[in-house]
Design a protein around this motif. Structure first.
Motif, PDB file in Angstrom:
ATOM      1  N   HIS A 144       1.817  -3.013   9.718  1.00 39.98           N
ATOM      2  CA  HIS A 144       0.600  -2.240   9.476  1.00 39.98           C
ATOM      3  C   HIS A 144       0.896  -0.833   8.965  1.00 39.98           C
ATOM      4  N   CYS A 145       2.107  -0.612   8.503  1.00 41.72           N
ATOM      5  CA  CYS A 145       2.448   0.641   7.821  1.00 41.72           C
ATOM      6  C   CYS A 145       2.460   0.346   6.329  1.00 41.72           C
ATOM      7  N   ARG A 146       1.410   0.755   5.652  1.00 37.91           N
ATOM      8  CA  ARG A 146       1.243   0.426   4.232  1.00 37.91           C
ATOM      9  C   ARG A 146       1.935   1.477   3.356  1.00 37.91           C
ATOM     10  N   GLU A 147       3.005   1.080   2.681  1.00 38.04           N
ATOM     11  CA  GLU A 147       3.698   1.954   1.748  1.00 38.04           C
ATOM     12  C   GLU A 147       3.229   1.594   0.338  1.00 38.04           C
ATOM     13  N   ILE A 148       2.332   2.390  -0.197  1.00 36.05           N
ATOM     14  CA  ILE A 148       1.683   2.077  -1.464  1.00 36.05           C
ATOM     15  C   ILE A 148       2.606   2.473  -2.623  1.00 36.05           C
ATOM     16  N   PRO A 149       2.835   1.556  -3.572  1.00 32.03           N
ATOM     17  CA  PRO A 149       3.748   1.841  -4.684  1.00 32.03           C
ATOM     18  C   PRO A 149       3.258   3.010  -5.542  1.00 32.03           C
ATOM     19  N   THR A 150       4.211   3.774  -6.053  1.00 32.06           N
ATOM     20  CA  THR A 150       3.916   4.854  -6.997  1.00 32.06           C
ATOM     21  C   THR A 150       4.631   4.571  -8.311  1.00 32.06           C
ATOM     22  N   TYR A 151       4.221   5.313  -9.351  1.00 31.94           N
ATOM     23  CA  TYR A 151       4.743   5.012 -10.681  1.00 31.94           C
ATOM     24  C   TYR A 151       5.101   6.297 -11.427  1.00 31.94           C
ATOM     25  N   ARG A 152       6.050   6.144 -12.333  1.00 29.52           N
ATOM     26  CA  ARG A 152       6.547   7.303 -13.081  1.00 29.52           C
ATOM     27  C   ARG A 152       5.440   7.945 -13.898  1.00 29.52           C
ATOM     28  N   ASP A 153       4.528   7.132 -14.423  1.00 34.58           N
ATOM     29  CA  ASP A 153       3.431   7.682 -15.231  1.00 34.58           C
ATOM     30  C   ASP A 153       2.535   8.614 -14.422  1.00 34.58           C
ATOM     31  N   ASP A 154       2.505   8.427 -13.098  1.00 32.92           N
ATOM     32  CA  ASP A 154       1.719   9.289 -12.212  1.00 32.92           C
ATOM     33  C   ASP A 154       2.597  10.324 -11.522  1.00 32.92           C
ATOM     34  N   ALA A 155       3.807  10.524 -12.031  1.00 35.87           N
ATOM     35  CA  ALA A 155       4.777  11.456 -11.437  1.00 35.87           C
ATOM     36  C   ALA A 155       5.060  11.094  -9.980  1.00 35.87           C
ATOM     37  N   PHE A 156       4.977   9.789  -9.679  1.00 34.16           N
ATOM     38  CA  PHE A 156       5.297   9.246  -8.352  1.00 34.16           C
ATOM     39  C   PHE A 156       4.402   9.798  -7.249  1.00 34.16           C
ATOM     40  N   ALA A 157       3.164  10.158  -7.603  1.00 34.06           N
ATOM     41  CA  ALA A 157       2.183  10.611  -6.612  1.00 34.06           C
ATOM     42  C   ALA A 157       1.383   9.420  -6.104  1.00 34.06           C
TER      43      ALA A 157
END
Length: 526
Positions: free
Chosen positions: A233-246
């Motif tokens: 139940h610890c959700r680690e939401i993916p980030t992306y380079r296009d969003d500067a990993f935010a």
């Protein structure tokens, strides 16, 4: 005339009788343990060692070339049974000869691997002063001045960072000084958990869900496990380079909606301002808006970049939306000259912390006069034992107070700006060399870069080799790496108090020279 030796006494737990021990206590010996003249003499040895250490910092390699067991094999296996002749001076010599050569020198001007553990004269001497006074301010009554100084200092710092007034004592919130961000996150998480379970029932703890990005420090998921949140139940939401990993607000909103539709309970969002790998900044205001419909607690982990909020020109990249958060923490020991350890945490609703972490069973800790004064309409008493995990706590406020008094807010701004300027210069050097690229936008004083590879399949391995050779250079810089989105990059974090522009230029020269050597060898092989 010296007092006669006293005797140890013990209380019989069964009948309360007092029995004299056979061995007399030598009170003269005990008094010498804090003898003023001896303290001055030995204190000078310590101050001289530290001053010599800083003056000769350039003589040490940043990272030692030692093997596991190097020190254990040089020290005795058993402790001394009796005091050694001139033991303190001998120990200081061992520090010089055995311990310092085996350390990674975090204060080195060539240490670029990690976010700084900043030091200053005021910070170091504040630590010494607090250790010498050695009070234990777990309640107001246990050390009234220590508690009230902490209340003053956290509001001072909050104002210097331009935090919302609702997070300060002056606005109904409040703050405390802890050891690390790990503690701050856990305290906030436990407060949020208990507040939520009070509303939905304690039996539903297994339904609670917490949220972060895949760039959030591992301390968050560790804290969640300690707080009883199920691993899945610890959700680690993916980030992306296009969003500067935010962390994406849309992705958070969708994850929370899915969990709510499945009968789970969104509990907590950990937003980061200045992630460890790349200093990504999560959009705090938008994340608060996504969390609001679920009543989820939003905490901001600004361990590194929170210090940048002292600078108006950097505040915009950090502080947007902070007025809506439930709690906020930053490490003054990272970039604001406060020496380890000094994490400051502010909360909008202190009563939530006290409800989760407070204790009221210890009669010995209560102060009747303080409680009576509060009941009669006087100022409320803050017992900091109820704001954190530990009962015993250090007088950290003294150190932070000295730093703020000695350097002022403007002095802290100059300190941060100097590092940001040097990092910008390093970034410019990287961009000027077509063989390299800056991988992520530089916001503060961290530059993430890599050597371009003729073969994209081997680019990561090429940069691993480059880092190894840079760090192996004699009297060269010490850097680190990150691997984000499958991209391996080098990290140059400018932050040591002793770093000057020449150290940054010298570091870049080592990187260029090692890159030239590696690429030349590749051409020969090809």
């Amino acid at each position: 005339m010296a007092p006669a030796p006293s005797h140890c006494h013990a209380t019989n737990g069964n009948n309360g009788a007092i029995a004299a021990a056979d061995t007399p206590v030598k009170t003269q010996h005990c008094a010498r343990l804090l003898d003023a003249d001896e303290f001055r003499r030995q204190g000078r040895l310590v101050v001289d060692l530290i001053a010599d250490y800083y003056a000769g910092m350039g003589e040490y390699p940043v990272h030692p070339t030692v093997s596991p067991g190097f020190l254990r094999h040089r020290l005795p296996a058993e402790p001394p049974s009796r005091r050694e002749p001139d033991a303190f001076a001998a120990a200081m010599q061992d520090v010089r000869d055995l311990i310092l050569p085996g350390l990674t020198h975090w204060q080195s001007p060539r240490h670029f691997a990690h976010f700084p553990a900043s030091s200053s004269t005021a910070g170091a001497l504040g630590e010494a002063l607090a250790a010498g006074i050695n009070v234990v301010p777990f309640t107001w009554a246990a050390s009234p001045a220590a508690t009230e100084l902490e209340m003053v200092v956290v509001d001072w710092l909050g104002k210097a960072l331009h935090l919302p007034e609702r997070l300060l004592f002056a606005g109904g919130g409040g703050g405390s000084i802890l050891g690390t961000t790990c503690e701050a996150i856990l305290c906030a998480l436990v407060a949020a958990r208990d507040r939520k379970l009070a509303a939905i029932g304690e039996g539903r703890i297994g339904d609670l869900v917490v949220y972060c990005s895949d760039q959030t420090h591992f301390a968050f998921c560790k804290a969640a496990r300690i707080a009883g949140i199920r691993r899945e139940h610890c959700r680690e939401i993916p980030t992306y380079r296009d969003d500067a990993f935010a962390l994406s607000p849309a992705a958070l909103r969708a994850a929370m909606r899915r969990d709510a539709d499945a009968g789970l309970v969104p509990l907590f969002v950990c937003a980061t301002v200045g992630t460890t790998q790349t200093t990504a900044v999560d959009p705090v205001g938008e994340l608060c808006a996504a969390a609001a419909p679920h009543g989820a607690w939003v905490h901001v982990d600004a361990a590194y970049a929170g210090s940048a909020m002292v600078c108006p020109e950097l505040r915009g990249a950090v502080a947007g939306g902070v007025e809506a958060v439930d709690s906020f923490s930053m490490n003054a020991h990272k970039w604001l000259l406060a020496n380890n350890d000094c994490c400051v945490m502010w909360v909008r609703t202190p009563s939530a912390l006290v409800a989760a972490l407070g204790t009221d069973q210890e009669y010995i800790l209560k102060d009747a006069a303080a409680e009576t004064a509060a009941a009669d309409g006087g100022e409320g008493v803050v017992d900091y034992k109820d704001w954190g995990i530990t009962l015993t706590r250090r007088f950290r406020a003294l150190k932070l107070w000295l730093v703020l008094r000695c350097y002022g807010v403007e002095g802290l701004r100059e300190h941060v700006r100097s590092h940001v300027g040097m990092a910008a210069a390093f970034e410019g050097m990287v961009r000027a060399d077509a063989r390299f690229e800056v991988v992520t936008p530089r916001r503060f004083a961290l530059v993430c870069f890599r050597l371009r590879s003729p073969n994209k399949k081997t680019a990561n391995e090429l940069n691993r080799r480059l880092l190894e050779e840079v760090n192996a250079a004699s009297s060269g810089p010490y850097m680190s790496s990150a691997n984000v989105g499958g991209v391996y990059m080098l990290r140059c974090a400018v932050g040591s108090t002793l770093t000057e522009e020449r150290h940054v230029r010298e570091a870049w020269k080592v990187v260029q020279d090692r890159a030239t050597s590696i690429l030349s060898k590749m051409e020969i092989i090809m």
